[in-house]
Design an enzyme around this catalytic site. Structure first.
Site, PDB file in Angstrom:
ATOM      1  N   PRO A  36       0.835  -1.214   0.000  1.00 33.86           N
ATOM      2  CA  PRO A  36       0.000   0.000   0.000  1.00 33.86           C
ATOM      3  C   PRO A  36       0.868   1.262   0.000  1.00 33.86           C
ATOM      4  O   PRO A  36       1.766   1.406   0.818  1.00 33.86           O
ATOM      5  CB  PRO A  36      -0.788  -0.110   1.310  1.00 33.86           C
ATOM      6  CG  PRO A  36      -0.672  -1.537   1.731  1.00 33.86           C
ATOM      7  CD  PRO A  36       0.639  -2.029   1.193  1.00 33.86           C
ATOM      8  N   GLU A  37       0.604   2.139  -0.951  1.00 32.69           N
ATOM      9  CA  GLU A  37       1.298   3.421  -1.033  1.00 32.69           C
ATOM     10  C   GLU A  37       0.357   4.525  -0.564  1.00 32.69           C
ATOM     11  O   GLU A  37      -0.788   4.257  -0.225  1.00 32.69           O
ATOM     12  CB  GLU A  37       1.762   3.665  -2.479  1.00 32.69           C
ATOM     13  CG  GLU A  37       2.771   2.651  -3.001  1.00 32.69           C
ATOM     14  CD  GLU A  37       4.149   2.814  -2.356  1.00 32.69           C
ATOM     15  OE1 GLU A  37       4.401   3.856  -1.712  1.00 32.69           O
ATOM     16  OE2 GLU A  37       4.956   1.890  -2.489  1.00 32.69           O
TER      17      GLU A  37
ATOM     18  N   HIS B 166      -5.066 -14.468   9.066  1.00 33.70           N
ATOM     19  CA  HIS B 166      -4.221 -13.278   9.185  1.00 33.70           C
ATOM     20  C   HIS B 166      -4.965 -12.059   9.734  1.00 33.70           C
ATOM     21  O   HIS B 166      -4.507 -10.930   9.602  1.00 33.70           O
ATOM     22  CB  HIS B 166      -3.600 -12.956   7.829  1.00 33.70           C
ATOM     23  CG  HIS B 166      -2.798 -14.096   7.285  1.00 33.70           C
ATOM     24  ND1 HIS B 166      -1.633 -14.538   7.884  1.00 33.70           N
ATOM     25  CD2 HIS B 166      -3.008 -14.915   6.214  1.00 33.70           C
ATOM     26  CE1 HIS B 166      -1.147 -15.557   7.193  1.00 33.70           C
ATOM     27  NE2 HIS B 166      -1.960 -15.813   6.191  1.00 33.70           N
TER      28      HIS B 166
ATOM     29  N   ARG C 149       1.770 -10.533   6.233  1.00 29.82           N
ATOM     30  CA  ARG C 149       3.223 -10.469   6.456  1.00 29.82           C
ATOM     31  C   ARG C 149       3.593  -9.789   7.774  1.00 29.82           C
ATOM     32  O   ARG C 149       4.750  -9.761   8.158  1.00 29.82           O
ATOM     33  CB  ARG C 149       3.896  -9.783   5.264  1.00 29.82           C
ATOM     34  CG  ARG C 149       3.700 -10.620   3.998  1.00 29.82           C
ATOM     35  CD  ARG C 149       4.446 -10.061   2.822  1.00 29.82           C
ATOM     36  NE  ARG C 149       5.882 -10.054   3.039  1.00 29.82           N
ATOM     37  CZ  ARG C 149       6.754  -9.535   2.182  1.00 29.82           C
ATOM     38  NH1 ARG C 149       6.321  -8.979   1.073  1.00 29.82           N
ATOM     39  NH2 ARG C 149       8.037  -9.557   2.456  1.00 29.82           N
TER      40      ARG C 149
END
Ligand SMILES: [Zn+2]
Length: 271
Positions: A2-3, A90, A108
């Site tokens: 994500p930016e 997750h 992650r």
């Protein structure tokens, strides 16, 4: 990953869902994120989400006497779901808000859930962040003065979050193309006119990406909230060997700058 545009789209999607709601509970299933989730977070019930701001790629939920700081890391996503929705592998964190909940999924675990009492800008992770590229503070004069002391290439300067925050690799290449500036040019050599073009190009590029992500907003209401489906048409990014979309004569080239790939047109972005 994500930016800034994805994070801003997330913020806009979440705001109408969360603002004004009272936190009714917190669930931390996995505290080992990028930094351990602090115990303070468990005591948030009873506070109201007053507003949601963004600083760089951090989302700041203003709870009056402090801020819940969220970061999506490499693979995080936030969704608004009905309470009681079974957690999957997750799904590490839930913020319960009565008839809905905010859920962080982060395979992650490079994301973050943090708390700071008082002003979020004082947090060590936020205190040294550079200027916000979409703010009015980011303009030709500011960029000109910021670049004077730096002989580093302008592409790398743009991507340095201590100078300008949230201009990732794709957006740096695209912005420099729009401004017709060679990505290898030393930052301090940019003219005031080039700083004007570049600051505008950065805003245009980021706003375009935010608009492209706008279509994912509805996902925050339903069950499937994967943000960041940006189907954009790039000027140069990832187009090495293909004809430049502007001049139609030169071929887009790729070079390495600080381990990252830069794409540019040698005709449109002359040295
Ligand atoms: Zn060209």
């Amino acid at each position: 990953m994500p930016e800034l545009p994805e994070v801003e789209v997330t913020r806009r999607g979440l705001a109408p869902q969360l603002i004004g709601r009272v936190i009714s509970g917190v669930a931390v299933r996995e505290p080992r994120l990028r930094w351990p989730v602090p115990r303070d977070v468990l005591a948030l019930a009873g506070r109201t989400v007053r507003t949601i701001r963004r600083r760089g790629k951090y989302l700041l939920l203003d709870c009056g006497d402090g801020h819940l700081i969220l970061h999506l890391g490499m693979s995080g996503s936030l969704r608004v779901l009905p309470p009681g929705t079974p957690a999957q592998k997750h799904d590490h964190f839930d913020l319960l808000l009565g008839d809905r909940m905010l859920r962080l999924r982060d395979p992650r675990r490079f994301g973050a859930v943090l708390w700071i009492a008082g002003d979020a800008r004082a947090h060590p992770l936020l205190a040294h962040l550079g200027v916000e590229p979409l703010s009015s503070a980011f303009n030709s004069g500011r960029l000109y003065s910021l670049t004077r002391a730096h002989r580093t290439a302008i592409k790398q300067f743009l991507m340095d979050g201590r100078r300008v925050v949230g201009v990732g690799n794709i957006y740096a290449s695209e912005s420099l193309f729009r401004a017709r500036i060679d990505p290898r040019k030393p930052a301090k050599k940019l003219s005031m006119e080039q700083c004007r073009k570049l600051s505008q190009a950065v805003k245009l590029t980021l706003r375009g990406a935010i608009r492209a992500g706008g279509s994912t907003l509805r996902d925050f209401v339903g069950a499937d909230g994967a943000a960041g489906c940006f189907q954009q048409r790039y000027w140069v990014y990832d187009r090495a060997g293909q004809k430049c979309r502007r001049c139609r004569s030169s071929v887009v080239r790729k070079l390495q700058q600080g381990q990252r790939s830069t794409y540019y047109c040698p005709s449109c972005q002359k040295r």
